[in-house]
Enzyme design. Structure first.
Site, PDB file in Angstrom:
ATOM      1  N   GLY A 296       0.818  -1.205   0.000  1.00 26.73           N
ATOM      2  CA  GLY A 296       0.000   0.000   0.000  1.00 26.73           C
ATOM      3  C   GLY A 296       0.846   1.247   0.000  1.00 26.73           C
ATOM      4  O   GLY A 296       2.056   1.196   0.255  1.00 26.73           O
TER       5      GLY A 296
ATOM      6  N   THR B  74      -0.418   4.433   5.307  1.00 31.19           N
ATOM      7  CA  THR B  74      -1.734   3.795   5.397  1.00 31.19           C
ATOM      8  C   THR B  74      -1.865   2.855   6.585  1.00 31.19           C
ATOM      9  O   THR B  74      -2.913   2.228   6.750  1.00 31.19           O
ATOM     10  CB  THR B  74      -2.038   3.026   4.105  1.00 31.19           C
ATOM     11  N   GLY B  75      -0.825   2.715   7.402  1.00 29.64           N
ATOM     12  CA  GLY B  75      -0.951   1.926   8.627  1.00 29.64           C
ATOM     13  C   GLY B  75      -0.384   0.525   8.539  1.00 29.64           C
ATOM     14  O   GLY B  75      -0.786  -0.343   9.328  1.00 29.64           O
TER      15      GLY B  75
ATOM     16  N   THR C 276       2.711  -0.527   9.278  1.00 28.54           N
ATOM     17  CA  THR C 276       3.477  -0.816  10.491  1.00 28.54           C
ATOM     18  C   THR C 276       2.555  -1.019  11.686  1.00 28.54           C
ATOM     19  O   THR C 276       2.753  -1.947  12.489  1.00 28.54           O
ATOM     20  CB  THR C 276       4.468   0.329  10.769  1.00 28.54           C
TER      21      THR C 276
ATOM     22  N   HIS D 280     -11.121  34.283 -12.300  1.00 29.66           N
ATOM     23  CA  HIS D 280     -10.695  32.912 -12.608  1.00 29.66           C
ATOM     24  C   HIS D 280     -11.333  31.924 -11.631  1.00 29.66           C
ATOM     25  O   HIS D 280     -11.939  30.921 -12.051  1.00 29.66           O
ATOM     26  CB  HIS D 280      -9.164  32.814 -12.547  1.00 29.66           C
ATOM     27  N   GLU D 281     -11.202  32.200 -10.331  1.00 28.04           N
ATOM     28  CA  GLU D 281     -11.764  31.285  -9.331  1.00 28.04           C
ATOM     29  C   GLU D 281     -13.289  31.337  -9.330  1.00 28.04           C
ATOM     30  O   GLU D 281     -13.950  30.311  -9.101  1.00 28.04           O
ATOM     31  CB  GLU D 281     -11.208  31.625  -7.946  1.00 28.04           C
TER      32      GLU D 281
ATOM     33  N   ASP E  52      -4.890  23.957 -15.370  1.00 25.66           N
ATOM     34  CA  ASP E  52      -6.225  23.550 -15.817  1.00 25.66           C
ATOM     35  C   ASP E  52      -6.170  22.960 -17.223  1.00 25.66           C
ATOM     36  O   ASP E  52      -6.847  21.966 -17.521  1.00 25.66           O
ATOM     37  CB  ASP E  52      -7.172  24.749 -15.799  1.00 25.66           C
TER      38      ASP E  52
END
Length: 614
Positions: free
Chosen positions: A214, A218-219, A221, A436-437, A513
């Site tokens: 993974g 992501t855990g 360990t 633009h935003e 974009d």
């Protein structure tokens, strides 16, 4: 091992003798090679001198003794090593003195010759010292090297006792969230280590190794620690780089010592993080010491995993985010039998992770973790823990006792786009960024797609971005429909279109974009079959050579161009029709710099489309 006090004593002797040698050198003495002395009577000495057999002669007259002198010389044939010093005592006549003068004998009084003989004695002493210093120094150097090698060899071969000390993991499955499927898969290992007899009754064999695959954070360990904690097994945690050293054979030695220790303390869990450092594919094309060391280490790991069976109660967990680089021999049954995917958490998993980590921080009761989970798609468990920590830091900086929702929003923006930077911008620059935003936000509202909603719009620069529009998915999206992709294309184009409509010119701010819109359009045509060419893959996902003929690929490129042009025109018509809403959103951004998604939707509802729909 050689005691250190012996080594120090030898070193002291060496330094003392070396100092004595240095003193002789500084006083100007030179080592003499004279090693023998010959005593003659006066007549024999005079005969040898008259025959020209002697050199460097001296006549030393004795005080208060008429004519009595000590005669000194060296034989001419004995120059260099082993030279012989000839001495005699005789009462000399004037004729004999004249004869010796003819042979270049020097005449000295007793005092001056004594000084010369002292120098000669010092030369002989210096020669003896040199004969002792050189072999003694060599012996001391060899002993010192052996001492250092014996003392520190363990640092370059097997692991130290501290590194191989097992720990008892205090982590349980309740501490691991966001990977329920992975927990279910590895729980069999826990049951086996707790009750191996139950599996032996059915003839079953537990996997010797479990490979956790993974992305970072992501855990993986934590999951391995939880297995050790639930099974009450000893836990050995190392990294793949711990086995890699400069010297060939070191990695293999460390593998053997690790597995030997794990068997002695079974039940045990061996966890090797970033195992691809030692488990990557072997290559015949590569050579050299580094490749030889890697191959020996990998071979030792393969043999070690073959060397124990289920009765040993030892299970190896490996973690990697690059399973494609692993050697196939390591992944075959009997070694890493099972691969467990530990992917990024979904919405439910993110909520569970936030709830686990929220116990260690002080959240305000108004904070809705469900909304935070929705606003963080693509975040790993480590990212979510960092989000809460950054929120706590932001709250403490503003002297608040609890973490507000705004603190977590700021933390998320900082993680995604970087720290806020207050730049001095002209009115024209602000207007360009605001339109633009505003175009991005308004087009998303007009698309009618309720799965992804506008969360916030800002023209405050962060990192490399001069402004940004934030979207929040209402649920996790595992695939996209064609209308959703069209809406995404138009939203990406809306920033450039808004600049062109409102300001009459375009800027370079839409480069990102354009790249994203082009990528999406190409995927729709070349990979997903969303074009008149139909159900046909025209390119490989990895971007290698196309699958279609040049003519077909050229036609596909024309469809990509047509798809972009068609949606650019549709975006222009939509924003032109809703020009009043576009202006109002841009004005609000210029005034407030940051507005929420609810404000965008409110303004759009308050400004209906104009009659210029053509």
């Amino acid at each position: 091992m050689l005691p250190i006090r012996w080594f120090l004593a030898l070193l002291a002797v060496f330094l003392a003798v070396a100092g004595l040698d240095l003193w002789f050198s500084q006083t100007g003495a030179r080592p003499s090679s004279a090693t023998g002395e010959e005593r003659l009577d006066g007549a024999a000495f005079l005969a040898a001198a008259n025959a020209g057999e002697l050199r460097e002669g001296h006549i030393v007259y004795r005080a208060n003794s008429t004519g009595l002198a000590d005669l000194h010389a060296q034989r001419k044939g004995a120059a260099g090593a082993g030279a012989t010093h000839v001495r005699a005592t005789a009462r000399l006549t004037d004729a004999e003195v004249t004869a010796l003068r003819t042979q270049h004998f020097a005449e000295d009084d007793p005092v001056s010759y004594a000084a010369a003989r002292a120098v000669s004695a010092r030369e002989r002493t210096a020669s003896i010292v040199h004969a002792i210093v050189h072999p003694l120094g060599l012996i001391t150097l060899i002993v010192g090297i052996l001492f250092v090698v014996q003392r520190y060899a363990g640092r370059f071969t097997a692991f130290s006792a501290q590194r191989l000390r097992p720990v008892t993991s205090g982590v349980s499955f309740s501490s691991v969230a966001g990977c329920d499927e992975a927990k279910d898969e590895v729980y069999e290992v826990v049951e086996f280590l707790r009750d191996p007899a139950r599996f032996r009754q059915t003839g079953g064999r537990m996997p010797k190794g479990v490979l956790l695959v993974g992305p970072p954070g992501t855990g993986k360990t934590m999951l391995a620690k939880a297995v050790a904690g639930e099974a009450r097994a000893n836990f050995y945690s190392l990294s793949g780089s711990d086995f890699v050293e400069l010297y060939v054979g070191v990695g293999a030695s460390r593998v053997r010592s690790l597995f030997k220790k794990a068997r002695e303390t079974a039940p045990s869990i061996i966890f090797i993080d970033e195992i691809d450092a030692i488990g990557r594919q072997r290559s015949a094309a590569e050579s050299g010491g580094a490749q030889q060391e890697h191959d020996q280490t990998l071979n030792a790991l393969l043999v070690a995993m073959d060397g124990f069976d289920s009765d040993d109660a030892v299970v190896v967990f490996g973690a990697t985010n690059r399973p494609d680089t692993m050697d196939r021999a390591l992944l075959r049954p009997g070694r890493f039998d099972r691969q467990v995917s530990v992917g990024l958490p979904d919405l439910r998993g993110r909520l569970a992770i936030l709830q686990v980590h929220a116990g260690s921080v002080k959240l305000d009761p108004s904070v809705d973790l469900q909304e935070i989970a929705k606003a963080t798609p693509g975040f790993s468990g480590a990212d979510l823990a960092n989000l809460l920590n950054e929120g706590a830091i932001h709250a403490a900086r503003h002297r608040r006792a609890t973490i507000l929702h705004s603190d977590l929003d700021e933390a998320r923006d900082k993680i995604n786009w970087g720290r806020e930077t207050r730049r001095v911008m002209t009115v024209q620059d602000k207007a360009v960024i605001a339109y633009h935003e505003a175009g991005h936000a308004l087009m998303q509202v007009l698309s009618g797609e309720d799965v992804v909603r506008v969360q916030k719009v800002t023209i405050i620069p962060r990192g490399r971005s001069l402004g940004s529009t934030h979207f929040t998915p209402e649920r996790d999206l595992f695939n996209y429909s064609q209308p959703q992709l069209i809406a995404k294309l138009r939203c990406l184009m809306a920033g450039r279109v808004a600049e062109e409509i409102a300001l009459g010119s375009i800027t370079s701010g839409a480069s990102g974009d354009i790249q994203e819109a082009t990528k999406t359009a190409r995927q729709m045509v070349l990979e997903w079959g969303m074009s008149p060419l139909g159900f046909m893959a025209l390119s490989r996902p990895d971007g290698d050579e196309p699958l279609a003929s040049p003519q077909t690929f050229h036609e596909a490129e024309r469809h990509v161009r047509a798809l972009l042009d068609e949606n650019y025109a549709a975006t222009t018509r939509a924003l032109t029709t809703h020009r009043a809403a576009l202006d109002a959103i841009a004005d609000e951004l210029i005034r407030c710099e940051t507005i929420l998604g609810n404000d965008v939707r409110r303004i759009a509802a308050q400004h209906p489309p104009s009659a210029l729909a053509g």
